[in-house]
Design a protein around this motif. Sequence first.
Motif, PDB file in Angstrom:
ATOM      1  N   PRO A  64       0.827  -1.202   0.000  1.00 39.58           N
ATOM      2  CA  PRO A  64       0.000   0.000   0.000  1.00 39.58           C
ATOM      3  C   PRO A  64       0.868   1.262   0.000  1.00 39.58           C
ATOM      4  CG  PRO A  64      -0.676  -1.502   1.744  1.00 39.58           C
ATOM      5  CD  PRO A  64       0.597  -2.034   1.188  1.00 39.58           C
ATOM      6  N   ALA A  65       0.361   2.308  -0.614  1.00 36.07           N
ATOM      7  CA  ALA A  65       1.096   3.566  -0.627  1.00 36.07           C
ATOM      8  C   ALA A  65       1.244   4.078   0.797  1.00 36.07           C
ATOM      9  CB  ALA A  65       0.351   4.588  -1.484  1.00 36.07           C
ATOM     10  N   PRO A  66       2.434   4.541   1.163  1.00 32.63           N
ATOM     11  CA  PRO A  66       2.653   4.976   2.547  1.00 32.63           C
ATOM     12  C   PRO A  66       1.976   6.321   2.848  1.00 32.63           C
ATOM     13  CG  PRO A  66       4.611   5.375   1.220  1.00 32.63           C
ATOM     14  CD  PRO A  66       3.637   4.674   0.336  1.00 32.63           C
ATOM     15  N   LEU A  67       1.619   6.479   4.100  1.00 34.55           N
ATOM     16  CA  LEU A  67       1.087   7.766   4.548  1.00 34.55           C
ATOM     17  C   LEU A  67       1.595   7.996   5.964  1.00 34.55           C
ATOM     18  CD1 LEU A  67      -0.827  10.136   3.840  1.00 34.55           C
ATOM     19  CD2 LEU A  67      -2.641   8.884   4.983  1.00 34.55           C
ATOM     20  N   GLU A  68       2.280   9.113   6.170  1.00 35.57           N
ATOM     21  CA  GLU A  68       2.788   9.402   7.504  1.00 35.57           C
ATOM     22  C   GLU A  68       1.777  10.249   8.266  1.00 35.57           C
ATOM     23  OE1 GLU A  68       6.728  11.026   7.098  1.00 35.57           O
ATOM     24  OE2 GLU A  68       7.539   9.031   6.696  1.00 35.57           O
ATOM     25  N   ARG A  69       2.199  10.740   9.457  1.00 38.73           N
ATOM     26  CA  ARG A  69       1.246  11.561  10.207  1.00 38.73           C
ATOM     27  C   ARG A  69       1.088  12.915   9.531  1.00 38.73           C
ATOM     28  NH1 ARG A  69       4.692  14.603  14.020  1.00 38.73           N
ATOM     29  NH2 ARG A  69       6.753  13.683  13.835  1.00 38.73           N
ATOM     30  N   VAL A  70       0.061  13.619   9.936  1.00 35.83           N
ATOM     31  CA  VAL A  70      -0.258  14.877   9.271  1.00 35.83           C
ATOM     32  C   VAL A  70       0.899  15.863   9.446  1.00 35.83           C
ATOM     33  CG1 VAL A  70      -1.404  15.856  11.301  1.00 35.83           C
ATOM     34  CG2 VAL A  70      -2.063  16.635   9.018  1.00 35.83           C
ATOM     35  N   ALA A  71       1.111  16.703   8.432  1.00 35.48           N
ATOM     36  CA  ALA A  71       2.229  17.639   8.446  1.00 35.48           C
ATOM     37  C   ALA A  71       2.173  18.539   9.666  1.00 35.48           C
ATOM     38  CB  ALA A  71       2.200  18.483   7.170  1.00 35.48           C
ATOM     39  N   ASP A  72       3.332  18.676  10.312  1.00 34.53           N
ATOM     40  CA  ASP A  72       3.437  19.566  11.455  1.00 34.53           C
ATOM     41  C   ASP A  72       4.629  20.490  11.214  1.00 34.53           C
ATOM     42  OD1 ASP A  72       3.776  20.849  13.799  1.00 34.53           O
ATOM     43  OD2 ASP A  72       4.179  19.065  15.002  1.00 34.53           O
TER      44      ASP A  72
ATOM     45  N   HIS B  94      -1.740   5.180  -8.303  1.00 35.71           N
ATOM     46  CA  HIS B  94      -1.180   6.497  -8.609  1.00 35.71           C
ATOM     47  C   HIS B  94       0.213   6.639  -7.984  1.00 35.71           C
ATOM     48  CE1 HIS B  94      -2.220  10.271 -10.548  1.00 35.71           C
ATOM     49  NE2 HIS B  94      -1.639  10.937  -9.566  1.00 35.71           N
ATOM     50  N   HIS B  95       0.368   6.100  -6.777  1.00 37.55           N
ATOM     51  CA  HIS B  95       1.654   6.211  -6.086  1.00 37.55           C
ATOM     52  C   HIS B  95       2.750   5.425  -6.804  1.00 37.55           C
ATOM     53  CE1 HIS B  95       4.470   6.368  -2.683  1.00 37.55           C
ATOM     54  NE2 HIS B  95       4.714   5.104  -2.962  1.00 37.55           N
ATOM     55  N   TRP B  96       2.481   4.159  -7.091  1.00 40.64           N
ATOM     56  CA  TRP B  96       3.508   3.336  -7.750  1.00 40.64           C
ATOM     57  C   TRP B  96       3.656   3.717  -9.211  1.00 40.64           C
ATOM     58  CZ3 TRP B  96       6.753   1.389  -4.608  1.00 40.64           C
ATOM     59  CH2 TRP B  96       6.353   0.980  -3.342  1.00 40.64           C
ATOM     60  N   GLY B  97       2.556   4.121  -9.810  1.00 37.84           N
ATOM     61  CA  GLY B  97       2.620   4.561 -11.205  1.00 37.84           C
ATOM     62  C   GLY B  97       3.577   5.726 -11.381  1.00 37.84           C
ATOM     63  N   ALA B  98       3.596   6.630 -10.390  1.00 42.13           N
ATOM     64  CA  ALA B  98       4.471   7.792 -10.480  1.00 42.13           C
ATOM     65  C   ALA B  98       5.929   7.345 -10.607  1.00 42.13           C
ATOM     66  CB  ALA B  98       4.299   8.673  -9.252  1.00 42.13           C
ATOM     67  N   SER B  99       6.306   6.338  -9.827  1.00 44.05           N
ATOM     68  CA  SER B  99       7.677   5.837  -9.921  1.00 44.05           C
ATOM     69  C   SER B  99       7.915   5.122 -11.244  1.00 44.05           C
ATOM     70  CB  SER B  99       7.958   4.858  -8.774  1.00 44.05           C
ATOM     71  OG  SER B  99       7.926   5.531  -7.542  1.00 44.05           O
ATOM     72  N   LEU B 100       6.897   4.389 -11.658  1.00 43.56           N
ATOM     73  CA  LEU B 100       7.031   3.600 -12.872  1.00 43.56           C
ATOM     74  C   LEU B 100       7.198   4.489 -14.110  1.00 43.56           C
ATOM     75  CD1 LEU B 100       7.092   0.617 -12.758  1.00 43.56           C
ATOM     76  CD2 LEU B 100       4.730   0.521 -13.499  1.00 43.56           C
ATOM     77  N   VAL B 101       6.470   5.612 -14.155  1.00 48.67           N
ATOM     78  CA  VAL B 101       6.628   6.530 -15.290  1.00 48.67           C
ATOM     79  C   VAL B 101       8.077   6.964 -15.385  1.00 48.67           C
ATOM     80  CG1 VAL B 101       5.965   8.725 -16.324  1.00 48.67           C
ATOM     81  CG2 VAL B 101       4.329   7.465 -15.007  1.00 48.67           C
TER      82      VAL B 101
END
Lengths: 270, 223
Positions: A64-72, B94-101
């Motif tokens: 899964p695409a990573p997501l960190e905590r909200v920008a601070d 969209h996330h992995w696609g960005a790297s793949l492009v």
Amino acid sequence: MQRGKGLKFVGDSRLVDRKKQNIPKDYSEYPGKTEAFWPNFLLREWMVGSVFLIGFLILTVAHPAPLERVADPMDSGYIPLPDWYFLFLYQLLKYEFAAGDYTVIGAVVIPGIAFGALLLAPWIDPGKERRPQKRPIGTSLMLLAVVSIIYLTWESVDEHDWEAAEQQGEIVEDIDVDESAEGYEIYQSQDSCIGCHGGDMLGGAAGPNIFESDYDTEQVIEIIEDGIGEMPGGQFEGSDEELETLAEFIANDGQENGNGGDDGNGNNDE
Amino acid sequence: MLQKIYDWLDTRLDITPMWRDIADHEVPEHVNPAHHFSAFVYCFGGLTFFVVVIQILSGMFLTMYYVPDIVHAYESVYYLQNEVTHGMIVRGMHHWGASLVIVMMFLHTLRVFFTGSYKKPRELNWVVGVLLFFVVLGLGFTGYLLPWDMKAYFATVVGLEIAESAPIIGGFASTLLAGGEIIGAQTLARFFAIHVFFLPGALLGLLGAHFYMIRKQGISGPL
Ligand code: HEM
């Protein structure tokens, strides 16, 4: 193009009324085993494309695409890192000859020369010869650029403290326990609960943060009555109504009935 | 039936020349992996385009949930990732696609370079290609800020500092991108606009030019 008198048009349009023959061009004049793009080659491309797409979808589900905590913006201790394809530039700026007073060299001069040369390649190397081994200067410069990019990216990945990076970005559940709630008051009289989960309900000597898992009211009551894992049951002292109020308070992530909590979002810090 | 529909359209719009121009051309032997396996290097451009299409489609779906302001951006991405059905897949694409492009485009550039295909008469197409390269890097840079999480924010801070270090135009460029002195609400709004409207517009225009030139000139001959 045919012009002038004698042309028949479709209605009052500008389209010429004549029957076009709908047969593919003849490619037999081209050398070699030439193939028609439409539909032969395209069909094969699509089959390869679907296999590629399936592999790609499996990747997205597996990682899964990573997501960190909200920008601070105030957290100045955070070690920044761009996406991997900018790492080579980022790394370049760490070397002495390209940092500090010389940042211009790393940020503008070197990338400028490299990308400028790339843009102007057709005029820098205008010779007719196309084979790479017959134009050694261009070929070696490009190989040098590729090796440098790979090396810089590698160094950057190697130098970065990935464990610290993961920790500093982690989403922390930030729970705001409503201390004026009735449920909170009831909890404060439960010495046995406090013994393990602490007076603030956020975890203590032997028990975890009470709000850690997403249980609903019924489940919380069940856990309090029957225990779970290491936690013994039957420790609650008070009426059934008080038990229910407390359980609701817990299921609601430390809020009185109805506000906060159950959006499953765990991030109530606005 | 299909033939009838086709003829009906063709009488009215004369579509035969249109699709013929686009699709009816030869695939020479030296670029066809079915004949020479090593010709797969000629597929990198097409694969780049394929991933670009994935990016455009998944991006369109992302904007159905994404909210471009600093209060809601993070929440909306979090919601999309964890609550929305298949949201994780769309964001993942969209996330992995960005790297793949980037990877595919890099390989495509190397193919064109090492086969000397940028030489006369294809100089202009090479220049358009390098511009495409910049546009795609720009999409990567602006897109990275949009989730508004820690890595997004601080990578942008560093990126804009680097931009600022450029002589003469540096300060102007960074202010233009950030929308002011601080990196905050204005920056996110601008990066969103650039990522979703300006750069994709440029990308599509450049791609049109790229493909037009390829069709006009044909693929470069065997070495
Ligand atoms: C979004 C990015 C790009 C897409 C979708 C794309 C797509 C394509 C496609 C489909 C072809 C046909 C041949 C092949 O597939 O190899 C092609 C050819 C070409 N591309 Fe690209 N390209 C992109 C970026 C670039 C870049 C970054 C460069 C160079 C810096 C470039 C330079 C060229 C040239 C000169 C040709 C003609 C090659 C020949 O005739 O042999 N393109 N491109």
